[in-house]
Design a protein around this motif. Structure first.
Motif, PDB file in Angstrom:
ATOM      1  N   TYR A   1      -5.133   4.306  -0.612  1.00  0.00           N
ATOM      2  CA  TYR A   1      -4.152   3.209  -0.634  1.00  0.00           C
ATOM      3  C   TYR A   1      -3.221   3.324   0.571  1.00  0.00           C
ATOM      4  O   TYR A   1      -2.981   2.342   1.273  1.00  0.00           O
ATOM      5  CB  TYR A   1      -3.351   3.254  -1.946  1.00  0.00           C
TER       6      TYR A   1
ATOM      7  N   VAL B   1      -3.694  -3.808  -1.815  1.00  0.00           N
ATOM      8  CA  VAL B   1      -2.358  -3.749  -2.413  1.00  0.00           C
ATOM      9  C   VAL B   1      -2.301  -4.660  -3.637  1.00  0.00           C
ATOM     10  O   VAL B   1      -1.841  -4.257  -4.709  1.00  0.00           O
ATOM     11  CB  VAL B   1      -1.263  -4.132  -1.389  1.00  0.00           C
TER      12      VAL B   1
ATOM     13  N   THR C   1      -4.399  -3.278  -6.415  1.00  0.00           N
ATOM     14  CA  THR C   1      -3.690  -2.162  -7.054  1.00  0.00           C
ATOM     15  C   THR C   1      -2.598  -2.686  -7.975  1.00  0.00           C
ATOM     16  O   THR C   1      -2.410  -2.173  -9.085  1.00  0.00           O
ATOM     17  CB  THR C   1      -3.098  -1.225  -5.987  1.00  0.00           C
ATOM     18  N   ALA C   2      -1.893  -3.715  -7.524  1.00  0.00           N
ATOM     19  CA  ALA C   2      -0.823  -4.302  -8.342  1.00  0.00           C
ATOM     20  C   ALA C   2      -1.373  -4.822  -9.663  1.00  0.00           C
ATOM     21  O   ALA C   2      -0.766  -4.626 -10.718  1.00  0.00           O
ATOM     22  CB  ALA C   2      -0.134  -5.426  -7.573  1.00  0.00           C
TER      23      ALA C   2
ATOM     24  N   ALA D   1      -0.795  -0.887 -11.236  1.00  0.00           N
ATOM     25  CA  ALA D   1       0.673  -0.829 -11.250  1.00  0.00           C
ATOM     26  C   ALA D   1       1.290  -1.014 -12.635  1.00  0.00           C
ATOM     27  O   ALA D   1       2.302  -0.376 -12.933  1.00  0.00           O
ATOM     28  CB  ALA D   1       1.260  -1.826 -10.256  1.00  0.00           C
TER      29      ALA D   1
ATOM     30  N   VAL E   1       3.400  -0.281  -4.336  1.00  0.00           N
ATOM     31  CA  VAL E   1       3.185  -1.723  -4.195  1.00  0.00           C
ATOM     32  C   VAL E   1       4.521  -2.408  -3.916  1.00  0.00           C
ATOM     33  O   VAL E   1       4.631  -3.232  -3.006  1.00  0.00           O
ATOM     34  CB  VAL E   1       2.506  -2.305  -5.453  1.00  0.00           C
TER      35      VAL E   1
ATOM     36  N   ASN F   1       5.687  -1.898  -0.402  1.00  0.00           N
ATOM     37  CA  ASN F   1       4.965  -2.748   0.541  1.00  0.00           C
ATOM     38  C   ASN F   1       5.507  -4.167   0.499  1.00  0.00           C
ATOM     39  O   ASN F   1       5.771  -4.779   1.544  1.00  0.00           O
ATOM     40  CB  ASN F   1       3.466  -2.722   0.214  1.00  0.00           C
ATOM     41  N   TRP F   2       5.684  -4.691  -0.692  1.00  0.00           N
ATOM     42  CA  TRP F   2       6.185  -6.063  -0.814  1.00  0.00           C
ATOM     43  C   TRP F   2       7.636  -6.168  -0.346  1.00  0.00           C
ATOM     44  O   TRP F   2       8.015  -7.168   0.255  1.00  0.00           O
ATOM     45  CB  TRP F   2       6.007  -6.556  -2.234  1.00  0.00           C
TER      46      TRP F   2
ATOM     47  N   GLN G   1       0.586 -13.439  -1.297  1.00  0.00           N
ATOM     48  CA  GLN G   1      -0.165 -12.561  -2.200  1.00  0.00           C
ATOM     49  C   GLN G   1      -1.088 -13.388  -3.083  1.00  0.00           C
ATOM     50  O   GLN G   1      -2.207 -12.972  -3.403  1.00  0.00           O
ATOM     51  CB  GLN G   1       0.781 -11.693  -3.036  1.00  0.00           C
TER      52      GLN G   1
END
Length: 192
Positions: free
Chosen positions: A59, A105, A108-109, A113, A123, A126-127, A165
């Protein structure tokens, strides 16, 4: 005397990232990893730890190799063209994702997450970075009279982040590039 590794850990990590990106965490077994990476199970554990530790490293590799959003949005000159270019790039990458891998990402979310606090924090980080870079560029655009004074840069940044996203999610499951390009164009119309 320690044995010399007979494989390149960096190349193996890249292959692991690709496999997790294609299949997801839960659908990737240790047997899948051993087969794809071409190394023994013991070597995976000795070099990377378990499957979860390998996923965390994969990741992080994905995020490090991603779009240089801060660099793109902080270039001198007009800011709004850079914001537009970023949104359009997200739409194009999603439209051209013929392997339907989406974004690691976002994957993964959705997959991990909700029940893995470590990954949830990664996550979110990153956001947060994307949102902050967008808000900064939009603040600059407003200061340079590219964006109306009535526009809220932080709220617009949150909207664009969420929409970008979403492009990745739709691109993962749709073969309709027009849907993605139209959505990006509509999102960008709020900047006018």
């Amino acid at each position: 005397m320690a044995r010399t590794k007979e494989f390149d850990p960096d190349a193996v990590l890249q292959q692991a990232m690709e496999l997790f990106w294609e299949k997801g965490y839960e659908a990737t077994s240790m047997a899948d990893l051993v087969e794809r990476l071409g190394i023994a199970r013991a070597s995976v554990y000795a070099t990377f730890g378990g499957k979860r530790e390998l996923y965390l490293k994969a990741y992080d590799r994905y995020v490090e190799n991603g779009i240089d959003i801060i660099g793109l949005l902080s270039q001198p000159g007009p800011a709004l063209p850079a914001v537009r270019a970023l949104v359009e790039r997200y739409a194009e990458e999603a439209a051209q994702d013929t392997r339907h891998r989406g974004c690691l990402v976002v994957n993964t979310a959705v997959e991990l997450a909700p029940h893995d606090r470590t990954l949830a924090r990664r996550v979110e980080a990153n956001w947060d970075m994307i949102e902050t870079a967008l808000a900064s560029a939009l603040t600059r655009a407003r200061a340079q009279d590219e964006l109306g004074a009535d526009k809220d840069p932080r709220a617009l940044a949150r909207f664009l982040l969420t929409m970008m996203q979403g492009l990745r999610v739709i691109g993962k499951s749709s073969d309709d590039p027009v849907r993605l390009r139209d959505a990006a164009a509509q999102a960008l119309s709020v900047l006018s």
